[in-house]
Design a protein around this motif. Sequence first.
Motif, PDB file in Angstrom:
ATOM      1  N   LEU A  69       0.837  -1.201   0.000  1.00 18.43           N
ATOM      2  CA  LEU A  69       0.000   0.000   0.000  1.00 18.43           C
ATOM      3  C   LEU A  69       0.872   1.252   0.000  1.00 18.43           C
ATOM      4  O   LEU A  69       0.548   2.236  -0.677  1.00 18.43           O
ATOM      5  CB  LEU A  69      -0.937   0.002   1.214  1.00 18.43           C
ATOM      6  N   ALA A  70       1.979   1.228   0.729  1.00 21.91           N
ATOM      7  CA  ALA A  70       2.889   2.373   0.745  1.00 21.91           C
ATOM      8  C   ALA A  70       3.475   2.592  -0.651  1.00 21.91           C
ATOM      9  O   ALA A  70       3.588   3.730  -1.113  1.00 21.91           O
ATOM     10  CB  ALA A  70       3.997   2.162   1.770  1.00 21.91           C
ATOM     11  N   LYS A  71       3.831   1.510  -1.321  1.00 23.90           N
ATOM     12  CA  LYS A  71       4.351   1.631  -2.689  1.00 23.90           C
ATOM     13  C   LYS A  71       3.285   2.233  -3.601  1.00 23.90           C
ATOM     14  O   LYS A  71       3.579   3.114  -4.412  1.00 23.90           O
ATOM     15  CB  LYS A  71       4.786   0.267  -3.214  1.00 23.90           C
ATOM     16  N   ASP A  72       2.043   1.766  -3.465  1.00 27.34           N
ATOM     17  CA  ASP A  72       0.960   2.310  -4.279  1.00 27.34           C
ATOM     18  C   ASP A  72       0.785   3.807  -4.021  1.00 27.34           C
ATOM     19  O   ASP A  72       0.567   4.581  -4.959  1.00 27.34           O
ATOM     20  CB  ASP A  72      -0.345   1.576  -3.990  1.00 27.34           C
ATOM     21  N   LEU A  73       0.864   4.203  -2.773  1.00 24.81           N
ATOM     22  CA  LEU A  73       0.731   5.629  -2.442  1.00 24.81           C
ATOM     23  C   LEU A  73       1.903   6.430  -3.008  1.00 24.81           C
ATOM     24  O   LEU A  73       1.716   7.548  -3.498  1.00 24.81           O
ATOM     25  CB  LEU A  73       0.624   5.824  -0.940  1.00 24.81           C
ATOM     26  N   ARG A  74       3.125   5.891  -2.939  1.00 26.40           N
ATOM     27  CA  ARG A  74       4.285   6.589  -3.506  1.00 26.40           C
ATOM     28  C   ARG A  74       4.099   6.786  -5.004  1.00 26.40           C
ATOM     29  O   ARG A  74       4.374   7.859  -5.542  1.00 26.40           O
ATOM     30  CB  ARG A  74       5.574   5.804  -3.232  1.00 26.40           C
ATOM     31  N   LEU A  75       3.609   5.731  -5.683  1.00 23.93           N
ATOM     32  CA  LEU A  75       3.375   5.837  -7.127  1.00 23.93           C
ATOM     33  C   LEU A  75       2.261   6.837  -7.431  1.00 23.93           C
ATOM     34  O   LEU A  75       2.349   7.608  -8.394  1.00 23.93           O
ATOM     35  CB  LEU A  75       3.041   4.462  -7.715  1.00 23.93           C
ATOM     36  N   LEU A  76       1.222   6.849  -6.592  1.00 26.69           N
ATOM     37  CA  LEU A  76       0.122   7.790  -6.781  1.00 26.69           C
ATOM     38  C   LEU A  76       0.616   9.227  -6.625  1.00 26.69           C
ATOM     39  O   LEU A  76       0.255  10.110  -7.422  1.00 26.69           O
ATOM     40  CB  LEU A  76      -0.995   7.498  -5.772  1.00 26.69           C
ATOM     41  N   VAL A  77       1.436   9.480  -5.628  1.00 26.60           N
ATOM     42  CA  VAL A  77       2.005  10.819  -5.428  1.00 26.60           C
ATOM     43  C   VAL A  77       2.803  11.228  -6.658  1.00 26.60           C
ATOM     44  O   VAL A  77       2.643  12.339  -7.178  1.00 26.60           O
ATOM     45  CB  VAL A  77       2.902  10.848  -4.166  1.00 26.60           C
ATOM     46  N   ARG A  78       3.634  10.330  -7.166  1.00 25.19           N
ATOM     47  CA  ARG A  78       4.450  10.657  -8.339  1.00 25.19           C
ATOM     48  C   ARG A  78       3.588  10.866  -9.580  1.00 25.19           C
ATOM     49  O   ARG A  78       3.871  11.749 -10.390  1.00 25.19           O
ATOM     50  CB  ARG A  78       5.500   9.564  -8.547  1.00 25.19           C
ATOM     51  N   ASP A  79       2.542  10.077  -9.736  1.00 25.55           N
ATOM     52  CA  ASP A  79       1.633  10.263 -10.877  1.00 25.55           C
ATOM     53  C   ASP A  79       0.963  11.628 -10.822  1.00 25.55           C
ATOM     54  O   ASP A  79       0.839  12.312 -11.843  1.00 25.55           O
ATOM     55  CB  ASP A  79       0.563   9.162 -10.903  1.00 25.55           C
ATOM     56  N   ARG A  80       0.507  12.014  -9.630  1.00 26.79           N
ATOM     57  CA  ARG A  80      -0.156  13.316  -9.483  1.00 26.79           C
ATOM     58  C   ARG A  80       0.825  14.467  -9.764  1.00 26.79           C
ATOM     59  O   ARG A  80       0.452  15.470 -10.359  1.00 26.79           O
ATOM     60  CB  ARG A  80      -0.749  13.471  -8.085  1.00 26.79           C
ATOM     61  N   LEU A  81       2.074  14.306  -9.332  1.00 26.31           N
ATOM     62  CA  LEU A  81       3.070  15.344  -9.599  1.00 26.31           C
ATOM     63  C   LEU A  81       3.380  15.431 -11.092  1.00 26.31           C
ATOM     64  O   LEU A  81       3.514  16.532 -11.636  1.00 26.31           O
ATOM     65  CB  LEU A  81       4.353  15.075  -8.808  1.00 26.31           C
ATOM     66  N   ARG A  82       3.493  14.275 -11.758  1.00 28.18           N
ATOM     67  CA  ARG A  82       3.717  14.277 -13.210  1.00 28.18           C
ATOM     68  C   ARG A  82       2.548  14.922 -13.944  1.00 28.18           C
ATOM     69  O   ARG A  82       2.734  15.524 -14.999  1.00 28.18           O
ATOM     70  CB  ARG A  82       3.919  12.853 -13.724  1.00 28.18           C
ATOM     71  N   ALA A  83       1.330  14.783 -13.374  1.00 36.16           N
ATOM     72  CA  ALA A  83       0.147  15.368 -14.005  1.00 36.16           C
ATOM     73  C   ALA A  83       0.101  16.880 -13.810  1.00 36.16           C
ATOM     74  O   ALA A  83      -0.749  17.553 -14.399  1.00 36.16           O
ATOM     75  CB  ALA A  83      -1.113  14.730 -13.438  1.00 36.16           C
ATOM     76  N   GLY A  84       0.991  17.432 -12.981  1.00 32.68           N
ATOM     77  CA  GLY A  84       1.054  18.878 -12.822  1.00 32.68           C
ATOM     78  C   GLY A  84       0.419  19.404 -11.549  1.00 32.68           C
ATOM     79  O   GLY A  84       0.288  20.620 -11.382  1.00 32.68           O
ATOM     80  N   ASP A  85       0.008  18.533 -10.638  1.00 33.74           N
ATOM     81  CA  ASP A  85      -0.587  18.990  -9.382  1.00 33.74           C
ATOM     82  C   ASP A  85       0.464  19.652  -8.499  1.00 33.74           C
ATOM     83  O   ASP A  85       1.641  19.274  -8.521  1.00 33.74           O
ATOM     84  CB  ASP A  85      -1.182  17.810  -8.606  1.00 33.74           C
ATOM     85  N   SER A  86       0.007  20.607  -7.702  1.00 40.19           N
ATOM     86  CA  SER A  86       0.889  21.218  -6.707  1.00 40.19           C
ATOM     87  C   SER A  86       0.995  20.269  -5.511  1.00 40.19           C
ATOM     88  O   SER A  86       0.222  19.312  -5.385  1.00 40.19           O
ATOM     89  CB  SER A  86       0.332  22.566  -6.258  1.00 40.19           C
ATOM     90  N   ASP A  87       1.933  20.558  -4.631  1.00 37.68           N
ATOM     91  CA  ASP A  87       2.097  19.722  -3.435  1.00 37.68           C
ATOM     92  C   ASP A  87       0.798  19.710  -2.623  1.00 37.68           C
ATOM     93  O   ASP A  87       0.374  18.668  -2.132  1.00 37.68           O
ATOM     94  CB  ASP A  87       3.245  20.237  -2.570  1.00 37.68           C
ATOM     95  N   ARG A  88       0.181  20.867  -2.485  1.00 37.23           N
ATOM     96  CA  ARG A  88      -1.073  20.971  -1.711  1.00 37.23           C
ATOM     97  C   ARG A  88      -2.180  20.135  -2.364  1.00 37.23           C
ATOM     98  O   ARG A  88      -2.950  19.476  -1.691  1.00 37.23           O
ATOM     99  CB  ARG A  88      -1.478  22.454  -1.632  1.00 37.23           C
ATOM    100  N   GLN A  89      -2.268  20.190  -3.709  1.00 39.31           N
ATOM    101  CA  GLN A  89      -3.288  19.415  -4.414  1.00 39.31           C
ATOM    102  C   GLN A  89      -3.069  17.915  -4.239  1.00 39.31           C
ATOM    103  O   GLN A  89      -4.021  17.152  -4.067  1.00 39.31           O
ATOM    104  CB  GLN A  89      -3.293  19.772  -5.905  1.00 39.31           C
ATOM    105  N   VAL A  90      -1.813  17.496  -4.264  1.00 38.45           N
ATOM    106  CA  VAL A  90      -1.499  16.072  -4.069  1.00 38.45           C
ATOM    107  C   VAL A  90      -1.928  15.646  -2.669  1.00 38.45           C
ATOM    108  O   VAL A  90      -2.587  14.615  -2.490  1.00 38.45           O
ATOM    109  CB  VAL A  90       0.003  15.800  -4.299  1.00 38.45           C
ATOM    110  N   MET A  91      -1.560  16.448  -1.659  1.00 36.02           N
ATOM    111  CA  MET A  91      -1.921  16.119  -0.274  1.00 36.02           C
ATOM    112  C   MET A  91      -3.438  16.089  -0.113  1.00 36.02           C
ATOM    113  O   MET A  91      -3.979  15.181   0.514  1.00 36.02           O
ATOM    114  CB  MET A  91      -1.309  17.123   0.699  1.00 36.02           C
TER     115      MET A  91
END
Length: 164
Positions: A69-91
């Motif tokens: 689950l931690a790996k999935d969350l790490r990948l999700l964070v990276r996907d959201r950042l690649r999509a252009g989300d800000s840190d606040r939007q990712v959180m």
Amino acid sequence: MEGGRAWLRRFRSAIVAVMLAASFTPALAVNPDEILADPVLEARARAISAGLRCMVCQNQSIDDSNAELAKDLRLLVRDRLRAGDSDRQVMDYIVSRYGEFVLLKPPLGVNTVLLWGMPAALLVVGGIILFIQVSRRRRVPPAAPLSAEEERQLGEILAQRDDR
């Protein structure tokens, strides 16, 4: 023979020292295939991951956990950042999916104030109750001395008891 024992002792000490040193280094669980090519995005992903709790381990960040689950969350964070989300939007996205429990340091709110304040409030209430109980005991007036008639009756009772 003695030289061999000294060497063995030094070798064991060195092994113990290496093992202790290895145990103090942080065990980052980010796999090489998860790391982003852009170092700026990767640094942002690491900063965000450090603030997110592993829902399996619960006392580690997702950056430190080897759980799936931690790996999935790490990948999700990276996907959201690649999509252009800000840190606040990712959180905000992660919190909307998993709740505030996913945050290692949740914001100060009514729930967290109650969670952290309740033990102190119970301690204060318990102290007040204890103070009231102790002060009531002190207010009990001392027993009045026995009258001459009561002392005579007590003497008779004790004498009867001794006769038995």
